[in-house]
Structures are given as structure tokens and as C-alpha cells.
Design an enzyme around this catalytic site. Structure first.
Site, short mmCIF file in Angstrom:
data_model
loop_
_atom_site.label_atom_id
_atom_site.label_comp_id
_atom_site.label_asym_id
_atom_site.label_seq_id
_atom_site.Cartn_x
_atom_site.Cartn_y
_atom_site.Cartn_z
N GLY A 183 -44.89 -6.28 -96.03
CA GLY A 183 -44.47 -4.99 -95.50
C GLY A 183 -45.61 -4.01 -95.39
O GLY A 183 -45.76 -3.30 -94.39
N SER A 213 -44.63 -2.22 -102.42
CA SER A 213 -44.70 -3.46 -101.65
C SER A 213 -43.44 -3.58 -100.83
O SER A 213 -42.33 -3.46 -101.37
CB SER A 213 -44.84 -4.67 -102.58
OG SER A 213 -44.51 -5.86 -101.90
#
Length: 342
Positions: free
Chosen positions: A259, A91
Site C-alpha cells: 500500500g 503499512s
């Protein structure tokens, strides 16, 4: 008296997504890699995730990152990511928050200017570039996972919505990429609840119809993410911006653009021939926060064009606290937890 059970936390956020960094209170986990330790936590000790993401300690919109000793000699620390959907192997927002916590806790000493180090995620080694100004961590740039388009412009019928066109990218998890405008959304904060309800129905329909397999990892479970895409605005020759919103199944709209969501967008823009190596995309959330994804290169893996990328953002420290785990509390379920508490 029963011994007091405590967890040490540093709460942080990046782009609005809160990451609870567990810095102490957990026994060493079995496993010769961080990925193996993650699998142990998932299969034998899921109580840590549920404790910190459910009442009375937390809410499902948060994430949890457990710091563990690295197994790769290049890494300064390992970390295991926990979310409402389970245990993602990577992540971007959680990596930005964990890298900041590593600096703020002194695991890596801060130095003025840019400095580099590596973390070990379940996905493997992650290179970090950190910018420190006047003792403050101003920016973190981390390597995004190699990302690619699995499915381009498929269509599915969703009850109460109609036919929905979507593409699927892998960027650390499988993402359904959906044009927000085609569904009547402008990606503003007042639409958050309707975006969640719409995404829930689309993901349910996709999961019921098909599964997805990574070209090296194989089956990584049902598709958990949907990314709503706004129109792309070109800011300069190599810079773009787009409003975005990421949904995590079931029922969570992320505060940030995420992201991995940004990496998925880069993979799609490359697939459509709209960006070149060196180009950057700023994704802007419902709360006007953003991450910057940079397209750094591309390579061919079988039938897939795999996009190399980085994600840049800033994390803020919210607090440092001890969580008292009281197993006598009827609101607290200590099952799958006490055997890993110090």
C-alpha cells in the site's frame, strides 16, 4: 511444571503478503498512545517480532500486527506493525489485513454492504471502509498516509550496476523509486532474486551517501524501501495500471505491491503532473496480485505537495492458531519476550 506460554494468531494475506495478527497472549503495554506502545515494544520487547519472523515460527517475508487497545476514542482497535526492517508506523497491506481480522474476530460485527470504522496505527487514526458480501469481507479501503516527493531524479553510482537514477517519496517510510526498465527488468516472477540483489546494492549505496528527514517527524531512520516501477498503462480517462515490485531492506521482495509503495507512486505521478484528484492507479505485483490507489486530493505543506490517497485491496484468512512458546527449545530465543507474555 513450567506454565505453558501461548500466543493466539490469525494468519492472513493481502496481495500475497502474509500478516500474522496477534489477537491474544500479550500483556497490556505501557504507553498513552499506540505510537508510545510501539516504541516500548521496539526498545524493550523486540523478542515478539523476532520470534514470529524467524525460524522455527516464521520467515522474514512475513509481517506481524499486534492488536492493542486503542487510545483514540474514535478507534475500535489499535495495532502495532512489525517487519524484518523494524517497526513501520504505517503499512497499507498490514492495515487491510488487520481490518479484516477485526471483522473476522468479531471486534467489529460484520454487516452486509459497506461499513465504516477506524483503527489506531502508530501513525495515528486510520479510517476503514469495508465491503461485506454474503458474510465475506470482499474489500477493504483504508486511508494511505499523506505522501510527497522528497527528492526528484537524483543519481547515484552503484558498484557492479553503474549510475542509477532515482526519486525518493515518503508514504509512511522513505521509498527510493526506480524505473525497472532502465535496469533491464520486466517485473516478472522469474526476476525476483535478481530484483532483490539489485535493490540491496542500491539501498546500501543510498544509505551510505545520505539520510532523509520528514518535514514534521524529523529523522525516521535510514531509507528502508525501494519500489521498482514498470511502465504506466492508461486504461481509461481516470484509470491507470503499472507493474511494480517493492523491496524491504535487507533482502525481502514483498509478495504484494504494498500500500505504501502504491501511495509513493501516486505522489510521483502527481509531482510529474500525470494524474489528477479522482484518478486511480492499479499496481500489479510479480505474482499478478494488485492494490488500487486513489488520488483523493493534494495540499501544500511548505515546499512539499502532499498527496492524500486511499488504498483498496482484499485480505484472505489463512488460519487461526495457538503458538506454543517453548523457551527450552534451542531454536527459540525468549530474550526480550517473556516479560510481555501472559
Amino acid at each position: 511444571m513450567r506454565p505453558e506460554l501461548k500466543l493466539q494468531l490469525m494468519d492472513t494475506h493481502a496481495g500475497g503478503d502474509v500478516s500474522r495478527i496477534v489477537t491474544g497472549g500479550i500483556c497490556p503495554l505501557p504507553g498513552d498512545t499506540v505510537r508510545a506502545q510501539m516504541e516500548y515494544l521496539r526498545d524493550k520487547a523486540d523478542g515478539l517480532r523476532t520470534l514470529l519472523l524467524e525460524e522455527p515460527y516464521g520467515i522474514p517475508e512475513m509481517s506481524v500486527d499486534l492488536l492493542v487497545p486503542p487510545t483514540d476514542p474514535e478507534a475500535v482497535a489499535g495495532y502495532i506493525i512489525m517487519e524484518v526492517m523494524g517497526y513501520p508506523i504505517y503499512s497499507g497491506s498490514n492495515t487491510i489485513c488487520t481490518a479484516t481480522a477485526v471483522l473476522e474476530s468479531g471486534i467489529v460485527a460484520k454487516r452486509e454492504g459497506w461499513q465504516s470504522f477506524a483503527l489506531e496505527a502508530p501513525a495515528g487514526l486510520v479510517h476503514i471502509d469495508a465491503l461485506v458480501r454474503d458474510g465475506v469481507v470482499e474489500a477493504i479501503t483504508c486511508g494511505g498516509l499523506p505522501s510527497y516527493i522528497d527528492t526528484y531524479q537524483a543519481s547515484i553510482h552503484v558498484p557492479s550496476i553503474g549510475d542509477v537514477s532515482y526519486s525518493v517519496a515518503y508514504s509512511g517510510g522513505f521509498y527510493a523509486l526506480v524505473d525497472a526498465t532502465s535496469l533491464g527488468f520486466s517485473l516478472t516472477l522469474d526476476e525476483e532474486r535478481k530484483l532483490s540483489e539489485c535493490a540491496y546494492q542500491i539501498v546500501e549505496a543510498i544509505q551510505a551517501e545520505r539520510g532523509f528527514s520528514h518535514y514534521t517527524l524529523g529523522d525516521v531512520g535510514p531509507l528502508p524501501f525501494l519500489h521498482f516501477m514498470g511502465p504506466v498503462e492508461q486504461l481509461s480517462d481516470h484509470s491507470y495500471r503499472s507493474r511494480s515490485a517493492t523491496y524491504v531492506h535487507p533482502g525481502v521482495i514483498c509478495r504484494s505491491t504494498t500500500g505504501t509503495g502504491t501511495s509513493a507512486r501516486l505522489a510521483l505521478m502527481n509531482y510529474e503532473g500525470k494524474i489528477s484528484p479522482g484518478d486511480r492507479l492499479e499496481t500489479v505485483s510479480l505474482r499478478e496480485t494488485g492494490f488500487i490507489g486513489e488520488f483523493t486530493g493534494v495540499r501544500q505543506e511548505g515546499k512539499h505537495q502532499v498527496v492524500e490517497n486511499t488504498i483498496t485491496g482484499k485480505s484472505y484468512v489463512l488460519n487461526r492458531a495457538d503458538i506454543i512458546v517453548n523457551c527450552d527449545d534451542p531454536m527459540v530465543d525468549c530474550g526480550g519476550l517473556t516479560h510481555i507474555l501472559l
